[in-house]
Write a protein that holds these residues in place. Structure first.
Motif, PDB file in Angstrom:
ATOM      1  N   LYS A  21       0.851  -1.192   0.000  1.00  0.00           N
ATOM      2  CA  LYS A  21       0.000   0.000   0.000  1.00  0.00           C
ATOM      3  C   LYS A  21       0.884   1.238   0.000  1.00  0.00           C
ATOM      4  O   LYS A  21       1.915   1.281   0.676  1.00  0.00           O
ATOM      5  N   LEU A  22       0.476   2.240  -0.744  1.00  0.00           N
ATOM      6  CA  LEU A  22       1.261   3.477  -0.805  1.00  0.00           C
ATOM      7  C   LEU A  22       1.294   4.184   0.544  1.00  0.00           C
ATOM      8  O   LEU A  22       2.251   4.885   0.859  1.00  0.00           O
TER       9      LEU A  22
ATOM     10  N   ASN B 146       1.224   0.654  -8.104  1.00  0.00           N
ATOM     11  CA  ASN B 146       1.674   1.586  -7.071  1.00  0.00           C
ATOM     12  C   ASN B 146       3.106   2.025  -7.369  1.00  0.00           C
ATOM     13  O   ASN B 146       4.027   1.228  -7.339  1.00  0.00           O
TER      14      ASN B 146
ATOM     15  N   TRP C  43      -0.662   6.081  -7.819  1.00  0.00           N
ATOM     16  CA  TRP C  43      -1.129   4.916  -8.538  1.00  0.00           C
ATOM     17  C   TRP C  43      -1.354   5.304  -9.990  1.00  0.00           C
ATOM     18  O   TRP C  43      -1.889   6.365 -10.279  1.00  0.00           O
TER      19      TRP C  43
END
Length: 89
Positions: free
Chosen positions: A47-48, A84, A79
């Motif tokens: 996840k960013l 990502n 994104w």
């Protein structure tokens, strides 16, 4: 030059006084290297929000000839159709 090489991104220092030091090594792959900007674009499956823009990171790139390491900051995380993306300088 380093495109499609695997890499690992790890936070080594926090800039903010009460910031969180994330000691996890995040696997990535290099999608673009721009020497004129001194930037590496990395693709990650994480996840960013796992990556802080307020930290100093070490990036280790596995090349066919060995491992290269550099230290810098994350300039952007976003994104796009590739996935990502992290812009590291």
């Amino acid at each position: 030059m380093y495109e499609e090489c695997s890499a690992r991104l790890r936070m080594v220092r926090v800039i903010l006084k009460d910031g969180y030091l994330d000691e996890v090594s995040h696997p990535c792959s290099v999608i673009k290297y721009r020497p004129e900007e001194e930037c590496i674009y990395l693709l990650t499956e994480n996840k960013l929000s796992s990556f802080s823009l307020d930290g100093i990171y070490e990036c280790q790139i596995d090349t066919g000839k060995g491992t290269l390491a550099c230290t810098g900051m994350l300039l952007e995380r976003y994104w796009n159709k590739s996935g990502n993306v992290i812009k590291f300088r």
